[in-house]
Design a protein around this motif. Structure first.
Motif, PDB file in Angstrom:
ATOM      1  N   LEU A  45       0.279  -0.671  -0.032  1.00 26.14           N
ATOM      2  CA  LEU A  45      -0.034   0.172   0.090  1.00 26.14           C
ATOM      3  C   LEU A  45       0.469   1.197   0.406  1.00 26.14           C
ATOM      4  N   TRP A  49       1.107   4.191  -3.252  1.00 32.93           N
ATOM      5  CA  TRP A  49       1.211   6.040  -2.558  1.00 32.93           C
ATOM      6  C   TRP A  49       1.896   6.314  -2.732  1.00 32.93           C
ATOM      7  N   ILE A  79      -6.159  11.348  -7.295  1.00 32.71           N
ATOM      8  CA  ILE A  79      -6.019  10.081  -7.538  1.00 32.71           C
ATOM      9  C   ILE A  79      -6.971   9.113  -8.648  1.00 32.71           C
ATOM     10  N   ASP A  81      -7.985   8.767 -13.422  1.00 38.35           N
ATOM     11  CA  ASP A  81      -7.430   8.366 -14.278  1.00 38.35           C
ATOM     12  C   ASP A  81      -8.153   8.891 -15.310  1.00 38.35           C
ATOM     13  N   SER A  83     -10.350   7.775 -17.362  1.00 39.61           N
ATOM     14  CA  SER A  83     -11.506   6.928 -17.574  1.00 39.61           C
ATOM     15  C   SER A  83     -13.016   7.707 -16.361  1.00 39.61           C
ATOM     16  N   THR A  84     -11.563   8.200 -14.866  1.00 39.94           N
ATOM     17  CA  THR A  84     -12.944   8.122 -14.298  1.00 39.94           C
ATOM     18  C   THR A  84     -13.197   9.896 -14.372  1.00 39.94           C
ATOM     19  N   ALA A  87     -15.857  10.388 -16.665  1.00 40.15           N
ATOM     20  CA  ALA A  87     -17.026   9.732 -15.493  1.00 40.15           C
ATOM     21  C   ALA A  87     -17.540  11.278 -14.663  1.00 40.15           C
ATOM     22  N   TYR A  88     -16.626  11.654 -14.220  1.00 39.91           N
ATOM     23  CA  TYR A  88     -17.347  12.850 -13.459  1.00 39.91           C
ATOM     24  C   TYR A  88     -17.798  14.068 -13.877  1.00 39.91           C
ATOM     25  N   LYS A 121     -13.659  19.123  -5.839  1.00 37.58           N
ATOM     26  CA  LYS A 121     -14.678  19.239  -5.202  1.00 37.58           C
ATOM     27  C   LYS A 121     -13.389  21.018  -4.925  1.00 37.58           C
TER      28      LYS A 121
ATOM     29  N   ASN B  55      -6.054   1.459 -12.181  1.00 39.07           N
ATOM     30  CA  ASN B  55      -5.060   1.859 -11.291  1.00 39.07           C
ATOM     31  C   ASN B  55      -3.508   2.212 -12.043  1.00 39.07           C
ATOM     32  N   HIS B  56      -3.296   1.869 -13.000  1.00 36.35           N
ATOM     33  CA  HIS B  56      -1.715   1.476 -13.696  1.00 36.35           C
ATOM     34  C   HIS B  56      -1.539   0.158 -13.408  1.00 36.35           C
ATOM     35  N   PHE B 113     -13.583   6.368  -2.558  1.00 30.97           N
ATOM     36  CA  PHE B 113     -13.014   7.809  -2.474  1.00 30.97           C
ATOM     37  C   PHE B 113     -13.687   8.673  -1.566  1.00 30.97           C
ATOM     38  N   HIS B 114     -14.865   8.535  -1.405  1.00 31.89           N
ATOM     39  CA  HIS B 114     -15.612   9.735  -1.000  1.00 31.89           C
ATOM     40  C   HIS B 114     -16.057   9.232   0.534  1.00 31.89           C
ATOM     41  N   LYS B 120      -7.724   7.282   4.521  1.00 30.76           N
ATOM     42  CA  LYS B 120      -7.559   8.385   3.327  1.00 30.76           C
ATOM     43  C   LYS B 120      -6.513   7.202   3.098  1.00 30.76           C
ATOM     44  N   TYR B 122      -6.865   3.753   2.038  1.00 32.81           N
ATOM     45  CA  TYR B 122      -7.735   3.037   1.756  1.00 32.81           C
ATOM     46  C   TYR B 122      -8.879   3.188   0.460  1.00 32.81           C
ATOM     47  N   ARG B 123      -8.926   5.038   0.600  1.00 31.05           N
ATOM     48  CA  ARG B 123      -9.758   5.277  -0.171  1.00 31.05           C
ATOM     49  C   ARG B 123      -9.424   5.775  -1.935  1.00 31.05           C
ATOM     50  N   PHE B 124      -9.064   4.567  -2.584  1.00 31.19           N
ATOM     51  CA  PHE B 124      -9.484   4.698  -4.385  1.00 31.19           C
ATOM     52  C   PHE B 124     -10.561   4.495  -4.725  1.00 31.19           C
ATOM     53  N   HIS B 125     -10.308   5.547  -6.093  1.00 31.19           N
ATOM     54  CA  HIS B 125     -11.813   5.045  -6.679  1.00 31.19           C
ATOM     55  C   HIS B 125     -12.558   3.614  -6.980  1.00 31.19           C
ATOM     56  N   ASP B 161     -21.620  11.813  -2.130  1.00 33.63           N
ATOM     57  CA  ASP B 161     -21.333  11.465  -2.625  1.00 33.63           C
ATOM     58  C   ASP B 161     -20.794  10.077  -2.585  1.00 33.63           C
ATOM     59  N   ALA B 165     -21.131   8.287  -6.720  1.00 30.18           N
ATOM     60  CA  ALA B 165     -19.553   8.292  -6.996  1.00 30.18           C
ATOM     61  C   ALA B 165     -19.419   7.602  -8.657  1.00 30.18           C
ATOM     62  N   ARG B 166     -19.018   8.506  -9.553  1.00 21.10           N
ATOM     63  CA  ARG B 166     -18.805   7.838 -10.384  1.00 21.10           C
ATOM     64  C   ARG B 166     -17.578   7.233 -11.186  1.00 21.10           C
ATOM     65  N   GLY B 167     -17.751   6.226 -12.224  1.00 22.84           N
ATOM     66  CA  GLY B 167     -16.410   5.688 -12.850  1.00 22.84           C
ATOM     67  C   GLY B 167     -16.684   4.504 -13.418  1.00 22.84           C
ATOM     68  N   PRO B 168     -15.458   3.401 -13.554  1.00 18.51           N
ATOM     69  CA  PRO B 168     -15.940   2.355 -13.087  1.00 18.51           C
ATOM     70  C   PRO B 168     -16.789   1.355 -12.398  1.00 18.51           C
TER      71      PRO B 168
END
Lengths: 134, 342
Positions: A45, A49, A79, A81, A83-84, A87-88, A121, B55-56, B113-114, B120, B122-125, B161, B165-168
């Motif tokens: 992890l 980061w 964080i 990419d 596509s995200t 989408a937003y 935001k 995430n790459h 994420f939200h 914090k 652990y908050r990926f999309h 929120d 949430a949006r995205g895949p």
């Protein structure tokens, strides 16, 4: 995994929660035990980061150089990419890619900037005034 | 408004199992537990999707599609699940409020994420997390998140929120709850278990594609061997780190869900009174142990201690070993015949 082998290492979950794990007890039956973490994955992890921070730092430098628009920086900061972000915002990727160019970014309408600011935001001013220098 | 009647928070390893377990128990299925929900939901899986990136990093999963566990588990027991998605938050909130007024706890799909009560780090999309909303007071919703030790709460705007949430895999306010839960006798449960075992072993052993099922491990191994020369040590390290996180992070119960499944097999052995399943359970436990050992080897690489090609080969060999073990085990399980009427 045996119950006595379950690691109880420090992790980022400290003060939030502990996670449920399935381990075999002495009788050879499965049992649920809470674990505070495992170094092996804590480091994974951490590595992830570090990479995120690298990307943010890279983006910041590119904005400061004038090579990319602040959108790239805030995208990395959140964080996201492509596509995200697409989408937003509801923009197509190809348009977002254009908005990455500082020249195009300068000419963006307030309406479009507001969409980006909402996705990140932040306020439009924060988005517009970010120059990557401080 | 007061809290809904006797909703018990149950902590589980995996969020979707947890929501399924809690909701089904709430509706009177006292025998439901996380391993059972996971097993009946045909949860164990492996896939390495080529060309796709998350995430790459590599797109790998140790479980089936999000949402499938609850869907399959309840279908196998003849339980109807009502699902709804929304365009606007207002409609979504109105519907949620009406369910809470009725006193029905509901499952909600949310983005991480939200999510304010998560650390914090652990908050990926990631948009396929599941929580239960079971009450409301002073504008705050009571939330039972299965991976948390205790219950929490969210404000209406926080809930907006995460639910939008949006995205895949965007949740789009996805809300779900069991609509009718019939009485389930032992025979029905036994039948459901047998079907689930067969389905799961089919997915793991019978698909003639390199990337799906047990053979997927081999595919990943092959990729790992090539990484250091193809994308360099730094990127390969990050990729390995991602595999470890997919495999071990919160929600998996350790060892890429293998231990939860082994616990299910143990339970199935007791319910079906079939000793052969204990042996299968032991083998899946072993597979989980192999995965843990493989994580330790990968950690040595991304910590920068061992980074030569031979170390990558060792990791890949480990994956081959897992592929072989699971292939053999699931084939055995697939061919097994059960006599449930005895």
């Amino acid at each position: 995994m045996k119950k006595e082998d379950l690691p109880q290492d420090k992790s980022k979950l400290e003060n939030f929660t502990r996670e449920m794990c399935y381990v075999k007890n002495k009788k050879g039956e499965y049992e649920q035990v809470l674990s505070s973490g495992w170094d092996v994955k804590a480091e994974a992890l951490e590595g992830a980061w570090e990479e995120v921070e690298n990307r943010i730092e890279e983006a910041k430098k590119s904005v400061a150089r004038g090579a990319l628009s602040p959108i790239v920086y805030f995208m990395e900061l959140n964080i996201m990419d492509m596509s995200t972000l697409a989408a937003y915002t509801g923009f197509w990727r190809i348009s977002i890619k254009r908005h990455f160019k500082p020249k195009v970014f300068q000419k963006l309408s307030t309406k479009k900037l507001l969409i980006y600011a909402k996705a990140f935001k932040i306020t439009i001013e924060e988005l517009k005034n970010f120059n990557g220098k401080d | 408004m007061e809290k809904t009647k006797s909703f018990d928070h149950i902590q589980t390893a995996h969020c979707e199992n947890g929501v399924a377990t809690s909701l089904l128990r709430y509706h009177g299925l006292d025998f439901m537990s996380e391993p059972l929900a996971f097993g009946l939901g045909v949860g164990l899986f492996y896939i390495h999707i080529p060309f796709m990136k998350i995430n790459h990093g590599p797109a790998i999963s140790f479980r089936n599609m999000p949402g499938d566990i609850f869907k399959r588990a309840s279908r196998s027991l003849g339980i109807k699940i009502k699902r709804k998605k929304f365009r606007s938050f207002n409609a979504a909130q109105e519907f949620l409020d009406s369910k809470i007024d009725e006193g029905t706890p509901v499952g909600c799909q949310v983005g991480v994420f939200h999510l304010p009560y998560f650390p914090k780090e652990y908050r990926f999309h990631f948009n396929a997390h599941n929580i239960i909303v079971y009450g409301k007071e002073n504008g705050r919703y009571f939330v039972s998140d299965p991976v948390m030790e205790t219950v929490t709460s969210l404000s209406a705007s926080e809930l907006e929120d995460v639910r939008f949430a949006r995205g895949p895999l965007a949740p789009k306010g996805h809300i779900y709850f069991p609509e009718n839960v019939p009485k389930i006798d032992e025979l029905k449960l036994k039948k459901a278990i047998v079907i689930a075992l067969r389905k799961n072993s089919w997915w793991m052993s019978q698909i003639p594609t390199a990337i799906i099922g047990s053979s997927g491990f081999k595919y990943t191994g092959k990729k790992i061997r090539k990484w250091p020369t193809k994308i360099g040590v730094r990127k390969s390290s990050l990729n390995l780190g991602q595999i470890v996180r997919m495999q071990e992070e919160i929600g998996t119960g350790g060892g890429g869900f293998r231990f939860i499944y082994a616990a299910f097999l143990e339970k199935a052995a007791t319910i079906l009174q079939d000793d052969r399943l204990y042996q299968i359970s032991d083998e899946i436990t072993k597979s989980g142990d192999f995965l843990r050992a493989s994580a330790v080897r990968m950690a040595a690489i991304y910590k920068g201690r061992n980074t030569s090609q031979s170390h990558f080969n060792e990791v890949a060999d480990g994956f081959d070993e897992i592929a072989e073990l699971e292939q053999k085990t699931f084939l055995k399980l697939y061919k097994m015949k059960f006599n449930i009427n005895a």
